[in-house]
Design a protein around this motif. Structure first.
Motif, PDB file in Angstrom:
ATOM      1  N   UNK A   1       0.843  -1.193   0.000  1.00 19.36           N
ATOM      2  CA  UNK A   1       0.000   0.000   0.000  1.00 19.36           C
ATOM      3  C   UNK A   1       0.878   1.243   0.000  1.00 19.36           C
ATOM      4  N   UNK A   2       0.400   2.287  -0.672  1.00 24.22           N
ATOM      5  CA  UNK A   2       1.096   3.562  -0.656  1.00 24.22           C
ATOM      6  C   UNK A   2       0.851   4.302   0.644  1.00 24.22           C
ATOM      7  N   UNK A   3       1.549   5.392   0.824  1.00 32.33           N
ATOM      8  CA  UNK A   3       1.394   6.184   2.050  1.00 32.33           C
ATOM      9  C   UNK A   3       0.225   7.146   1.941  1.00 32.33           C
TER      10      UNK A   3
ATOM     11  N   UNK B   1      -4.688   3.393  12.796  1.00 26.51           N
ATOM     12  CA  UNK B   1      -4.596   2.557  11.599  1.00 26.51           C
ATOM     13  C   UNK B   1      -4.746   3.431  10.365  1.00 26.51           C
ATOM     14  N   UNK B   2      -3.945   3.163   9.352  1.00 23.36           N
ATOM     15  CA  UNK B   2      -4.088   3.792   8.045  1.00 23.36           C
ATOM     16  C   UNK B   2      -4.219   2.671   7.016  1.00 23.36           C
ATOM     17  N   UNK B   3      -4.095   2.995   5.744  1.00 27.66           N
ATOM     18  CA  UNK B   3      -4.274   1.970   4.731  1.00 27.66           C
ATOM     19  C   UNK B   3      -3.249   0.862   4.775  1.00 27.66           C
ATOM     20  N   UNK B   4      -2.035   1.149   5.277  1.00 28.09           N
ATOM     21  CA  UNK B   4      -0.995   0.137   5.282  1.00 28.09           C
ATOM     22  C   UNK B   4      -0.266  -0.042   6.589  1.00 28.09           C
ATOM     23  N   UNK B   5      -0.796   0.538   7.685  1.00 22.74           N
ATOM     24  CA  UNK B   5      -0.096   0.505   8.975  1.00 22.74           C
ATOM     25  C   UNK B   5      -1.105   0.406  10.121  1.00 22.74           C
ATOM     26  N   UNK B   6      -0.632  -0.069  11.276  1.00 21.30           N
ATOM     27  CA  UNK B   6      -1.442  -0.083  12.489  1.00 21.30           C
ATOM     28  C   UNK B   6      -0.524   0.166  13.682  1.00 21.30           C
ATOM     29  N   UNK B   7      -1.102   0.683  14.761  1.00 19.12           N
ATOM     30  CA  UNK B   7      -0.286   1.056  15.911  1.00 19.12           C
ATOM     31  C   UNK B   7      -1.120   1.016  17.189  1.00 19.12           C
ATOM     32  N   UNK B   8      -0.416   0.969  18.304  1.00 15.73           N
ATOM     33  CA  UNK B   8      -1.061   1.003  19.627  1.00 15.73           C
ATOM     34  C   UNK B   8      -0.098   1.656  20.602  1.00 15.73           C
TER      35      UNK B   8
ATOM     36  N   UNK C   1       3.766  -2.427   9.945  1.00 12.81           N
ATOM     37  CA  UNK C   1       3.480  -1.985   8.585  1.00 12.81           C
ATOM     38  C   UNK C   1       2.477  -2.893   7.885  1.00 12.81           C
ATOM     39  N   UNK C   2       1.456  -3.301   8.625  1.00 16.13           N
ATOM     40  CA  UNK C   2       0.297  -4.002   8.072  1.00 16.13           C
ATOM     41  C   UNK C   2      -0.938  -3.447   8.761  1.00 16.13           C
ATOM     42  N   UNK C   3      -2.036  -3.329   8.031  1.00 19.04           N
ATOM     43  CA  UNK C   3      -3.269  -2.768   8.589  1.00 19.04           C
ATOM     44  C   UNK C   3      -4.021  -3.835   9.380  1.00 19.04           C
TER      45      UNK C   3
END
Length: 549
Positions: A235-237, A312-319, A335-337
């Motif tokens: 996925x793009x940024x 979360x974005x189109x190509x990333x997730x975080x906590x 770097x995965x949703x």
């Protein structure tokens, strides 16, 4: 797995001695490695705080086998909102702004909706109870893969001037990217600068966060982990304009460890009083177990409260989260949703559940035919199961389709959420039902051997000129617009906040979808101009008038 330690007061991480005791609980480390091995996460960085000790751990690898470290950059999505909350709290604790101050006072020339004489305040925006929707109805991206890039201040201003609040500000919680994005924009205008410059001056630079920004420079891209969707597709940024305060920040494990420590009071900072002010729970959250402060959520658990936020974005997730006693903290960047919330909470709380890792196995396309069908979860809601080549797909009534992956015979799981499917067979080996495992176990009998009939219907070909008559925006509800577009001779429809789906003509002005059992009829006026569409779905006929840009 590589381990890095971050010493208090240092800007960069340093390699730990091999004898250092690991700070990451073993069960979390084991689960995390299993998920990396199963291909769920390509790469992941997790930063842990335990009292005065801290460490950064890396798992997996980047595309082309490149290594990652504590300075590898990720999109952090909605954790950006906590930075926006810090900016607001800083202004409030120094007496420059008030939580009950109408946001309109910061935005001369903007028309901000109100209701029954009640204005939307700065506090309403930060506590997610402003009455504004999750997304503005005029969010119609030129590129669906970068949905916020062309949403400008002018579009934000136009939406606010025409929107009617469905309830009084402060009445109830409703998560709103629009609301916090508006807050960040207003704070920038009030300071006479941009959101990026304000954030750099007031938070990022004072904390020594040198690999963090809302603007993605070439230098930053050189150290950024390439993103992937939940299926592993590259996925793009994302690039976010007017709503930057809702989710535009990119950062690294080392930088986010500093931010975490500052919020826990374990990194000396003049920002700490504002951070504490933002964290304090003030209003009801989305569930009885949750309360919200200024953006920050407090999640109640029998083992102790956790102050947290995810992204979360189109190509990333975080906590990002820490215990209310400020002893334990964690940051997870991937770097995965695919949401890593359970990994974060399990790092903080010994009894927090961890979802099992799923190892994907290959199933021949012919064998997938066994599962194809419609399964009734409850009246009015069916689950359609079908496959595209060798990929099995699932789709609930009126929802987006998503892939499911085999982990064993008749056992499948979804990467986009904590959902798994167990197909059941009769004595003859025929699949007769599916058990949906999500917040419990729910049996859905098979009620049809095929997808809805609409998927098998023949379509006719309309010329490009005729299809061009339908291109436009159709107002289905106050905050929901159906966009009709044309690409390479194929017409598509897209509801606000959802994916675009192709539509197929059965006659002039009459179309159907293949991903769900739905039809669309276009209406014309006496002069032959298309003025509305009617959506036929789930036994309902919903008319959507055509609206101007």
């Amino acid at each position: 797995m590589k381990k890095l330690c971050a010493a208090l007061g240092l800007l960069l991480a340093t390699t730990c001695a091999a004898t250092d005791a690991p700070l990451l609980p073993q069960r979390v480390a084991d689960t995390l490695q299993q998920r990396i091995d199963a291909g769920e996460y390509p790469a992941l960085v997790i930063a842990v705080v335990d009292g005065d000790s801290s460490a950064v751990y890396t798992y997996g690898k980047l595309d082309q086998g490149k290594p990652l470290d504590g300075d590898t950059v990720f999109e952090i999505g909605s954790i950006t909102k906590t930075f926006t909350a810090t900016l607001l709290a800083q202004q409030v604790t120094t007496g420059k702004l008030q939580l009950d101050q109408p946001v309109a006072t910061l935005l001369p020339g903007f028309s901000i909706p109100s209701r029954d004489g009640k204005a939307v305040t700065l506090g309403n925006l930060a506590m997610q109870n402003s009455g504004l929707p999750r997304l503005p109805s005029n969010l119609r991206p030129a590129d669906a893969m970068d949905p916020y890039a062309d949403y400008s201040p002018a579009k934000l201003k136009a939406f606010l001037s025409s929107y009617t609040l469905p309830r009084d500000p402060g009445a109830r919680y409703e998560y709103s990217n629009l609301g916090v994005g508006l807050l960040g924009y207003a704070l920038g205008v009030h300071a006479g600068t941009s959101y990026e410059q304000l954030l750099q001056q007031q938070v990022l630079q004072p904390l020594g966060m040198r690999h963090s920004s809302t603007v993605q420079t070439d230098a930053m891209h050189a150290t950024m982990a390439p993103g992937h969707d939940a299926t592993g597709k590259p996925m793009g940024n994302w690039h976010i304009d007017a709503l930057a305060g809702a989710g535009s920040l990119v950062s690294s494990g080392n930088d986010m460890l500093r931010y975490l420590k500052a919020n826990m009071g374990r990194l000396p900072s003049t920002l700490y009083p504002a951070m504490q002010f933002a964290q304090a729970a003030r209003a009801d959250g989305p569930t009885p177990a949750e309360r919200i402060g200024l953006v920050w959520m407090t999640h109640h658990d029998a083992a102790g409260d956790v102050i947290e936020h995810g992204g979360m974005t189109g190509g990333y997730a975080s906590y990002l989260g820490f215990t209310a006693d400020r002893r334990y903290g964690v940051v997870v960047l991937t770097n995965a949703a695919i949401a890593p919330e359970d990994l974060g909470r399990a790092t903080l709380l010994a009894d927090a559940p961890l979802a099992p890792a799923h190892k994907r196995i290959s199933v021949p396309e012919k064998e997938l035919d066994d599962y194809v069908g419609s399964y009734q979860l409850h009246p009015g809601f069916n689950i359609a199961v079908f496959h595209k080549g060798d990929q099995l797909m699932s789709q609930g009534t009126g929802q987006d389709e998503f892939p499911v992956y085999a982990s064993a015979k008749d056992e499948f799981f979804a990467a986009v959420a904590d959902i798994s499917l167990s197909f059941k067979r009769d004595e003859h080996g025929k699949v007769t039902s599916v058990v949906v495992h999500q917040h419990g176990d729910h049996v859905a009998p098979r009620v049809g051997a095929h997808m809805p009939e609409a998927n098998d219907r023949p379509a006719i070909t309309l010329d490009t000129a005729t299809l061009g008559n339908y291109i436009g925006h159709y107002q289905l509800a106050p905050q929901a617009v159906i966009d009709v577009t044309l690409k390479n001779g194929q017409a598509f429809v897209q509801l606000t906040g959802q994916n675009a789906f192709p539509i197929y003509a059965s006659a002039r002005d009459k179309f159907f979808l293949r991903v769900v059992d739905a039809q669309i009829d276009f209406e014309r006026d006496k002069d032959g101009k298309v003025v509305a569409l009617v959506l036929h779905q789930n036994g309902m006929d919903q008319r959507a008038p055509r609206v101007a840009e």
